[in-house]
Design an enzyme around this catalytic site. Structure first.
Site, mmCIF file in Angstrom:
data_model
loop_
_atom_site.group_PDB
_atom_site.id
_atom_site.type_symbol
_atom_site.label_atom_id
_atom_site.label_comp_id
_atom_site.label_asym_id
_atom_site.label_seq_id
_atom_site.Cartn_x
_atom_site.Cartn_y
_atom_site.Cartn_z
ATOM 1 N N ARG A 13 43.833 33.619 40.845
ATOM 2 C CA ARG A 13 44.070 34.930 40.232
ATOM 3 C C ARG A 13 44.348 34.805 38.733
ATOM 4 O O ARG A 13 43.903 35.645 37.935
ATOM 5 C CB ARG A 13 45.252 35.607 40.931
ATOM 6 C CG ARG A 13 45.570 37.025 40.439
ATOM 7 C CD ARG A 13 46.629 37.648 41.327
ATOM 8 N NE ARG A 13 46.914 39.035 40.960
ATOM 9 C CZ ARG A 13 47.979 39.427 40.270
ATOM 10 N NH1 ARG A 13 48.871 38.523 39.863
ATOM 11 N NH2 ARG A 13 48.177 40.694 39.996
ATOM 12 N N HIS A 37 42.430 36.895 35.761
ATOM 13 C CA HIS A 37 43.165 37.732 34.811
ATOM 14 C C HIS A 37 43.028 37.221 33.383
ATOM 15 O O HIS A 37 43.113 37.999 32.435
ATOM 16 C CB HIS A 37 44.642 37.809 35.209
ATOM 17 C CG HIS A 37 44.886 38.769 36.328
ATOM 18 N ND1 HIS A 37 46.072 39.455 36.472
ATOM 19 C CD2 HIS A 37 44.100 39.158 37.353
ATOM 20 C CE1 HIS A 37 45.998 40.236 37.550
ATOM 21 N NE2 HIS A 37 44.811 40.056 38.108
ATOM 22 N N ASN A 91 50.146 41.781 35.347
ATOM 23 C CA ASN A 91 50.754 40.445 35.427
ATOM 24 C C ASN A 91 52.257 40.441 35.645
ATOM 25 O O ASN A 91 52.796 39.515 36.259
ATOM 26 C CB ASN A 91 50.433 39.660 34.150
ATOM 27 C CG ASN A 91 48.954 39.386 33.999
ATOM 28 O OD1 ASN A 91 48.262 39.105 34.975
ATOM 29 N ND2 ASN A 91 48.457 39.464 32.766
ATOM 30 N N HIS A 131 39.782 37.599 47.809
ATOM 31 C CA HIS A 131 40.942 38.174 48.489
ATOM 32 C C HIS A 131 41.042 37.693 49.925
ATOM 33 O O HIS A 131 41.870 38.191 50.687
ATOM 34 C CB HIS A 131 40.873 39.703 48.449
ATOM 35 C CG HIS A 131 41.244 40.289 47.131
ATOM 36 N ND1 HIS A 131 41.160 41.636 46.849
ATOM 37 C CD2 HIS A 131 41.706 39.708 45.984
ATOM 38 C CE1 HIS A 131 41.558 41.866 45.605
ATOM 39 N NE2 HIS A 131 41.890 40.702 45.053
#
Length: 298
Positions: free
Chosen positions: A61, A65, A93, A192
């Site tokens: 992740r 990001h 975040n 996911h």
């Protein structure tokens, strides 16, 4: 079936992690200057994931990001200073981005091995790949040679990273801004299949708090009933739930099975099936392994 889905995810991850602000990237970049770099990254990540399986999803992740803000330049790793407002403080975040201590450990080890050689941006890209492999997912050669950013973009982090309650069009628009298409969107969403999500990220699906007061009819109601006790109308914001209840620590294609059963946890998961024909065909393809008569278009 799984192999095809894994190939698409790997291809999309290369498309994301291969982005750099400048310069030419290639997997052999450190072969002479720091030949043990990749092995050292893998060793530290393996120990971290063995200690806590969730860490694999956290590191993956972080790459996502980071790359959606100013490219894959490790700007996410910068702390606030006199001239920098850290991206760690952004809405996507804050209170959720984690795994920084693992990256710090890798960087410390590499600085002893080959000082001022391996960039944090490359470390992050390698750690995400290794995390995927360690949980049973595909492997790929990571293009290397990125340079670390000396600035961060709080606004970019707030605006460019797709929120978990995004509509399909919002998701696709934010992906297209990164040079990615609907195939990348559905493939990368497959990540996911590991990791957790906070109650606050999907509560609106359980209670439709911004709508007419009725539960989300695209969410299986027996599944919703299982979620509500630990995700009430108020409170419990930080309570964690697995994104893939079938095999939460295994990188496989059960994520797509969940969506087909109306059990995608996040709105941004379920809209891949319900709001766009092309993405719906891809969800079916990645789970069932069938052949499309034509390549999907938006």
């Amino acid at each position: 079936m799984v192999h095809f889905m894994s190939f698409l995810i790997a291809f999309s991850l290369i498309a994301v992690s291969g982005k750099a602000s400048s310069g030419f990237l290639y997997p052999q970049f450190y072969d002479h200057s720091c030949p043990r770099a990749q092995a050292m990254v893998k060793s530290v990540v393996a120990k971290a994931v063995a200690k806590e399986t969730r860490m694999a999803a956290s590191l993956l992740r972080l790459l996502f990001h980071d790359c959606f803000v100013k490219g894959c330049d490790a700007s996410l790793l910068l702390d606030s200073s006199g001239t920098i407002t850290s991206e760690k403080r952004s809405n996507p975040n804050r209170n959720s981005a984690r795994g920084f201590e693992v990256l710090d450990g890798i960087k410390s080890a590499l600085e002893k091995e080959c000082p001022q050689t391996v960039s944090c941006a490359d470390i992050l890209a390698l750690a995400a790949r290794d995390s995927t492999v360690l949980t049973g997912g595909p492997s790929w050669e990571v293009p290397l040679g990125r340079r670390d950013s000396r600035s961060a973009s709080l606004s970019g982090s707030n605006n460019n990273i797709p929120p978990p309650n995004s509509t399909f069009q919002t998701l696709l628009t934010k992906f297209k801004l990164q040079g990615l298409d609907v195939v990348d969107l559905v493939a990368l969403s497959g990540s996911h299949t590991i990791g957790d999500s906070r109650c606050t990220s999907f509560r609106q699906r359980l209670y439709n708090q911004s709508g007419n007061g009725q539960p989300d009819n695209t969410l299986d109601q027996s599944y919703a009933a299982q979620l509500r006790p630990r995700c009430p109308r108020s409170g419990g914001d930080q309570n964690l739930f697995v994104l893939d209840f079938v095999s939460p620590t295994k990188f496989d294609n059960a994520y797509y099975k969940n969506i087909l059963a109306s059990k995608g946890l996040l709105n941004s998961d379920q809209v891949l099936l319900t709001k766009n024909k092309a993405s719906m065909e891809l969800v079916n393809l990645y789970f069932f392994g069938g052949q499309l008569s034509t390549w999907p278009t938006t």
